[in-house]
Design a protein around this motif. Structure first.
Motif, short mmCIF file in Angstrom:
data_model
loop_
_atom_site.label_atom_id
_atom_site.label_comp_id
_atom_site.label_asym_id
_atom_site.label_seq_id
_atom_site.Cartn_x
_atom_site.Cartn_y
_atom_site.Cartn_z
N THR A 61 62.78 61.71 34.38
CA THR A 61 64.19 61.65 34.78
C THR A 61 65.07 61.11 33.67
O THR A 61 66.30 61.14 33.80
N CYS A 90 63.51 66.58 37.31
CA CYS A 90 64.45 67.18 36.36
C CYS A 90 63.85 68.37 35.62
O CYS A 90 64.06 68.53 34.41
N ASN A 92 64.59 71.63 34.88
CA ASN A 92 65.82 72.40 34.96
C ASN A 92 65.71 73.76 34.27
O ASN A 92 66.72 74.35 33.90
N ARG A 114 64.97 66.37 41.98
CA ARG A 114 66.10 66.43 41.06
C ARG A 114 65.98 67.56 40.06
O ARG A 114 66.40 67.44 38.91
#
Length: 327
Positions: A61, A90, A92, A114
């Motif tokens: 993160t 994360c 992404n 996330r």
């Protein structure tokens, strides 16, 4: 006559046995210390038995996307198809998610909080996660009803799902009713479901309770439109423990469901224990290390993977970001 005790050297153990022992150490020790003890320990760390369970969530993160990509590919590659659990945040990049999917043949638990993976890539690759029994997609805001429906259809063994939202990020989203219906209609074996701060109504919750007949725990914290009758729940769903919709923002995420009543205003906490810091001392009289070899700043002693592993934990002493409570 005294009995002779035959002591075996640790480095004489076969790599598989060493791997089972070494994997119980903190991840930082495995990556930055164990590999430098001796050749047999390095060989064990490079084998699959140390990497059946990978947890780099806290670090992921805060790190740069490029470093996360490189580290995931390194550690998952070492698992050689034996990966059972993966905790990361994360992610992404759809390409990185695709790489995880290609190595998910044995994956049972996936935490992907996330992450900004696209809804379409989940639908496209979810069949590769057919062995999953536990999935956490909290704060994955691009996930929609059709992706959840695909997860339910392909992950037949799924018994735990977390799809918690941020109370501020989605305050303008009118409804998650379709997502709730997708869960109710395709995930009948769920035992644990977390939907904190999701925009659903009473009808959605009743659909879930009717469709997920094996449900044991249901987190509805922050689901302000849900008003359930306690007597009804006790009569129709006595085995289900429900948390929320009230929220105590001073409490952290947890798993103490034993303290909750069937429909409770109580809250639970979990204090995460960070064991990644501290100094590490070791010596081995059987190996002759010169001063240069013991200098961790001497790049000459590290190969490319070692250098990546050493820098894996750089910068982790900073303050962690505050994130809203979630189970």
């Amino acid at each position: 006559m005294e009995a002779t005790i035959d002591f075996r050297r640790w480095d004489d153990l076969i790599p598989d046995a060493l791997g089972l022992i070494i994997k119980k150490l903190p991840l930082k020790d495995i990556l930055t210390v164990v590999t430098r003890v001796c050749k047999s320990w390095r060989k064990a760390v490079q084998g699959p038995y140390c990497w059946q369970e990978i947890d780099i969530y806290e670090w992921s993160t805060e790190c740069e996307p490029e470093m996360l990509d490189r580290m995931l590919r390194l550690l998952i590659g070492r698992s050689c198809g034996s990966l059972r659990q993966l905790h990361v945040g994360c992610v992404n990049d759809d390409q990185l998610f695709s790489f995880i999917a290609e190595n998910a043949s044995s994956l049972q638990k996936l935490v992907l909080r996330r992450s900004e993976i696209s809804n379409s890539i989940v639908i496209q690759l979810v069949e590769k996660f057919s062995t999953l029994s536990s999935l956490d997609l909290s704060y994955c805001y691009q996930i929609r009803a059709d992706a959840l429906e695909a997860i339910g259809k392909h992950c037949k063994s799924l018994i735990s799902l977390s799809w918690n939202m941020h109370p501020i990020v989605l305050e303008d989203r009118p409804s998650h009713v379709e997502e709730a219906h997708a869960i109710a209609n395709t995930m009948p074996k769920l035992k644990h479901l977390e939907l904190a701060y999701v925009h659903i109504d009473v009808g959605s919750v009743l659909d879930i309770l009717s469709g997920c007949r094996e449900l044991e725990t249901l987190d509805l914290r922050g689901c302000w439109d849900v008003k359930l009758d306690k007597k009804f729940l006790e009569e129709k769903h006595p085995k289900v423990k429900i948390l929320g919709p009230q929220v105590d923002m001073g409490y952290l995420e947890s798993g103490c469901w034993d303290d909750c009543s069937d429909f409770s205003d109580d809250y639970w906490m979990d204090y995460s224990d960070d064991d990644f810091y501290g100094e590490y001392y070791y010596s081995d009289d059987n190996y002759d290390y010169d001063d240069a070899a013991l200098d961790v700043n001497n790049d000459a002693i590290w190969n490319a993977e070692d250098l990546l592993a050493l820098r894996f934990f750089e910068g982790m002493e900073g303050d962690l970001q505050v994130w809203p409570p979630s189970p």
